[in-house]
Design a protein around this motif. Sequence first.
Motif, PDB file in Angstrom:
ATOM      1  N   SER A   1      -0.796  -2.242  -9.522  1.00 38.60           N
ATOM      2  CA  SER A   1      -0.902  -2.703 -11.037  1.00 38.60           C
ATOM      3  C   SER A   1      -2.455  -2.337 -11.524  1.00 38.60           C
ATOM      4  O   SER A   1      -2.557  -1.767 -12.726  1.00 38.60           O
ATOM      5  CB  SER A   1      -0.765  -4.267 -10.980  1.00 38.60           C
ATOM      6  N   ARG A   2      -3.322  -2.722 -10.665  1.00 33.96           N
ATOM      7  CA  ARG A   2      -4.535  -2.359 -11.097  1.00 33.96           C
ATOM      8  C   ARG A   2      -5.033  -0.864 -11.166  1.00 33.96           C
ATOM      9  O   ARG A   2      -5.812  -0.460 -12.240  1.00 33.96           O
ATOM     10  CB  ARG A   2      -5.640  -3.068 -10.225  1.00 33.96           C
ATOM     11  N   ASN A   3      -4.503  -0.094 -10.229  1.00 31.51           N
ATOM     12  CA  ASN A   3      -4.732   1.463 -10.176  1.00 31.51           C
ATOM     13  C   ASN A   3      -3.884   2.179 -10.798  1.00 31.51           C
ATOM     14  O   ASN A   3      -4.268   3.454 -11.224  1.00 31.51           O
ATOM     15  CB  ASN A   3      -4.895   1.728  -8.647  1.00 31.51           C
ATOM     16  N   PHE A   4      -2.499   1.805 -11.249  1.00 34.83           N
ATOM     17  CA  PHE A   4      -1.740   2.742 -11.773  1.00 34.83           C
ATOM     18  C   PHE A   4      -0.865   2.256 -12.951  1.00 34.83           C
ATOM     19  O   PHE A   4      -0.096   2.620 -13.479  1.00 34.83           O
ATOM     20  CB  PHE A   4      -0.520   3.049 -10.635  1.00 34.83           C
ATOM     21  N   PHE A   5      -1.316   0.932 -13.221  1.00 29.40           N
ATOM     22  CA  PHE A   5      -0.733   0.594 -14.766  1.00 29.40           C
ATOM     23  C   PHE A   5      -1.094   1.546 -16.084  1.00 29.40           C
ATOM     24  O   PHE A   5      -2.094   1.617 -16.155  1.00 29.40           O
ATOM     25  CB  PHE A   5      -1.137  -1.057 -14.940  1.00 29.40           C
TER      26      PHE A   5
ATOM     27  N   ILE B   1       3.847 -11.871   3.000  1.00 26.68           N
ATOM     28  CA  ILE B   1       3.710 -11.942   1.774  1.00 26.68           C
ATOM     29  C   ILE B   1       2.482 -11.880   1.130  1.00 26.68           C
ATOM     30  O   ILE B   1       2.383 -11.086  -0.188  1.00 26.68           O
ATOM     31  CB  ILE B   1       4.268 -13.583   1.281  1.00 26.68           C
ATOM     32  N   GLN B   2       1.455 -12.302   1.610  1.00 30.04           N
ATOM     33  CA  GLN B   2      -0.061 -11.997   1.042  1.00 30.04           C
ATOM     34  C   GLN B   2      -0.334 -10.621   0.964  1.00 30.04           C
ATOM     35  O   GLN B   2      -0.665 -10.210  -0.045  1.00 30.04           O
ATOM     36  CB  GLN B   2      -0.862 -12.838   1.813  1.00 30.04           C
ATOM     37  N   ARG B   3       0.229  -9.645   2.092  1.00 31.05           N
ATOM     38  CA  ARG B   3       0.132  -8.266   1.824  1.00 31.05           C
ATOM     39  C   ARG B   3       0.852  -7.555   0.691  1.00 31.05           C
ATOM     40  O   ARG B   3       0.167  -6.829   0.191  1.00 31.05           O
ATOM     41  CB  ARG B   3       0.512  -7.823   3.380  1.00 31.05           C
ATOM     42  N   LEU B   4       1.927  -8.272   0.713  1.00 26.95           N
ATOM     43  CA  LEU B   4       2.741  -7.714  -0.482  1.00 26.95           C
ATOM     44  C   LEU B   4       2.176  -7.991  -1.944  1.00 26.95           C
ATOM     45  O   LEU B   4       2.010  -7.014  -2.724  1.00 26.95           O
ATOM     46  CB  LEU B   4       4.189  -8.421  -0.677  1.00 26.95           C
ATOM     47  N   ILE B   5       1.690  -9.227  -2.138  1.00 27.44           N
ATOM     48  CA  ILE B   5       1.019  -9.284  -3.370  1.00 27.44           C
ATOM     49  C   ILE B   5      -0.187  -8.545  -3.550  1.00 27.44           C
ATOM     50  O   ILE B   5      -0.418  -7.887  -4.593  1.00 27.44           O
ATOM     51  CB  ILE B   5       0.654 -10.913  -3.350  1.00 27.44           C
ATOM     52  N   LEU B   6      -0.852  -8.460  -2.493  1.00 31.88           N
ATOM     53  CA  LEU B   6      -2.119  -7.775  -2.581  1.00 31.88           C
ATOM     54  C   LEU B   6      -1.940  -6.276  -2.948  1.00 31.88           C
ATOM     55  O   LEU B   6      -2.340  -5.310  -3.759  1.00 31.88           O
ATOM     56  CB  LEU B   6      -2.903  -7.547  -1.425  1.00 31.88           C
TER      57      LEU B   6
ATOM     58  N   GLY C   1      14.408   2.556  -6.137  1.00 27.83           N
ATOM     59  CA  GLY C   1      15.211   3.010  -7.347  1.00 27.83           C
ATOM     60  C   GLY C   1      14.454   3.908  -8.038  1.00 27.83           C
ATOM     61  O   GLY C   1      13.024   3.891  -7.801  1.00 27.83           O
ATOM     62  N   SER C   2      14.982   4.402  -9.243  1.00 25.81           N
ATOM     63  CA  SER C   2      14.138   5.150  -9.868  1.00 25.81           C
ATOM     64  C   SER C   2      13.013   4.519 -10.695  1.00 25.81           C
ATOM     65  O   SER C   2      12.068   5.002 -11.069  1.00 25.81           O
ATOM     66  CB  SER C   2      15.117   6.010 -10.862  1.00 25.81           C
ATOM     67  N   SER C   3      13.410   3.185 -11.078  1.00 21.25           N
ATOM     68  CA  SER C   3      12.346   2.555 -11.799  1.00 21.25           C
ATOM     69  C   SER C   3      12.306   1.133 -11.101  1.00 21.25           C
ATOM     70  O   SER C   3      11.864   0.285 -12.076  1.00 21.25           O
ATOM     71  CB  SER C   3      12.687   2.513 -12.961  1.00 21.25           C
ATOM     72  N   SER C   4      12.507   0.987  -9.900  1.00 19.62           N
ATOM     73  CA  SER C   4      12.435  -0.302  -9.465  1.00 19.62           C
ATOM     74  C   SER C   4      12.268  -0.373  -7.938  1.00 19.62           C
ATOM     75  O   SER C   4      12.609   0.516  -7.169  1.00 19.62           O
ATOM     76  CB  SER C   4      13.414  -1.207  -9.527  1.00 19.62           C
ATOM     77  N   LEU C   5      11.708  -1.250  -7.315  1.00 16.84           N
ATOM     78  CA  LEU C   5      11.527  -1.677  -6.038  1.00 16.84           C
ATOM     79  C   LEU C   5      12.253  -2.833  -5.408  1.00 16.84           C
ATOM     80  O   LEU C   5      12.092  -3.824  -6.186  1.00 16.84           O
ATOM     81  CB  LEU C   5       9.955  -1.425  -5.231  1.00 16.84           C
ATOM     82  N   THR C   6      12.831  -3.187  -4.532  1.00 18.29           N
ATOM     83  CA  THR C   6      13.431  -4.305  -3.959  1.00 18.29           C
ATOM     84  C   THR C   6      12.964  -4.501  -2.812  1.00 18.29           C
ATOM     85  O   THR C   6      12.812  -3.552  -1.816  1.00 18.29           O
ATOM     86  CB  THR C   6      15.003  -4.250  -3.984  1.00 18.29           C
ATOM     87  N   PHE C   7      12.466  -5.764  -2.665  1.00 20.53           N
ATOM     88  CA  PHE C   7      11.824  -6.174  -1.391  1.00 20.53           C
ATOM     89  C   PHE C   7      12.753  -7.290  -0.637  1.00 20.53           C
ATOM     90  O   PHE C   7      13.341  -8.355  -1.323  1.00 20.53           O
ATOM     91  CB  PHE C   7      10.495  -6.858  -1.473  1.00 20.53           C
ATOM     92  N   ALA C   8      13.167  -7.317   0.717  1.00 21.59           N
ATOM     93  CA  ALA C   8      13.757  -8.297   1.267  1.00 21.59           C
ATOM     94  C   ALA C   8      12.952  -9.419   1.975  1.00 21.59           C
ATOM     95  O   ALA C   8      11.844  -8.854   2.759  1.00 21.59           O
ATOM     96  CB  ALA C   8      14.730  -7.829   2.345  1.00 21.59           C
TER      97      ALA C   8
ATOM     98  N   GLU D   1       1.541   3.577   2.473  1.00 19.75           N
ATOM     99  CA  GLU D   1       0.197   4.238   2.835  1.00 19.75           C
ATOM    100  C   GLU D   1      -1.179   3.470   2.946  1.00 19.75           C
ATOM    101  O   GLU D   1      -1.905   3.348   3.837  1.00 19.75           O
ATOM    102  CB  GLU D   1      -0.234   5.711   2.023  1.00 19.75           C
ATOM    103  N   GLY D   2      -0.977   2.379   1.753  1.00 15.40           N
ATOM    104  CA  GLY D   2      -2.341   1.368   1.593  1.00 15.40           C
ATOM    105  C   GLY D   2      -2.072  -0.025   2.392  1.00 15.40           C
ATOM    106  O   GLY D   2      -3.187  -0.548   2.671  1.00 15.40           O
ATOM    107  N   HIS D   3      -0.908  -0.307   2.502  1.00 12.09           N
ATOM    108  CA  HIS D   3      -0.577  -1.591   2.903  1.00 12.09           C
ATOM    109  C   HIS D   3       0.387  -1.712   3.884  1.00 12.09           C
ATOM    110  O   HIS D   3       0.674  -3.091   4.302  1.00 12.09           O
ATOM    111  CB  HIS D   3      -0.207  -2.375   1.716  1.00 12.09           C
ATOM    112  N   GLY D   4       1.019  -0.659   4.361  1.00 14.67           N
ATOM    113  CA  GLY D   4       2.146  -0.805   5.445  1.00 14.67           C
ATOM    114  C   GLY D   4       3.444  -1.579   5.206  1.00 14.67           C
ATOM    115  O   GLY D   4       3.907  -2.209   5.801  1.00 14.67           O
ATOM    116  N   ILE D   5       3.640  -1.526   3.455  1.00 11.45           N
ATOM    117  CA  ILE D   5       4.714  -2.221   2.988  1.00 11.45           C
ATOM    118  C   ILE D   5       5.936  -1.140   2.939  1.00 11.45           C
ATOM    119  O   ILE D   5       5.627  -0.246   2.283  1.00 11.45           O
ATOM    120  CB  ILE D   5       4.393  -3.051   1.975  1.00 11.45           C
TER     121      ILE D   5
END
Length: 151
Positions: free
Chosen positions: A46-50, A35-40, A18-25, A8-12
């Motif tokens: 991290s900033r909003n949900f950590f 890659i910059q969009r993924l990092i952002l 997974g239940s406790s992980s995400l995998t990106f190809a 919703e926020g970044h189109g990624i």
Amino acid sequence: MADEVLWEGHGIIPELVGSSSLTFAINLGTSRKDIQRLILGVKNLSRNFFNENKIKSDVWNGVRAPATYSSMHLSPRDAIFAKKRRVNIRESVGEICGELICPYPPGIPVLIPGEVITEEALSYLLSVLRMGAAIRGAADPQLSSILVCGI
């Protein structure tokens, strides 16, 4: 939830959720902009949900994985197919482990089937469990009991 925030926020779109992980190809068609969009997006997560109460590093605030390893009494195959019984975790020292016990993070097994259970391994597992690690592979993920080989 994290995958929804990234979409919703970044189109990624993660390759696997997974239940406790995400995998990106990442492949030949992935651009620097992707890659910059993924990092952002990950920084935003991290900033909003950590959760400040969650584990912040693999050092576990000074708690480290056991440095010495116990001996194997059975092969993992023999231990998996052996008869098992459930014992209180505190009564398992010296017994032969009947299951794979892996704290996540970091996702590295501490006890494997056929290995003799040590006080050091139990102490580590209980410490990281108290700090918020998830225990994978164990019949009792809260580690109040453990499956051991033998009748």
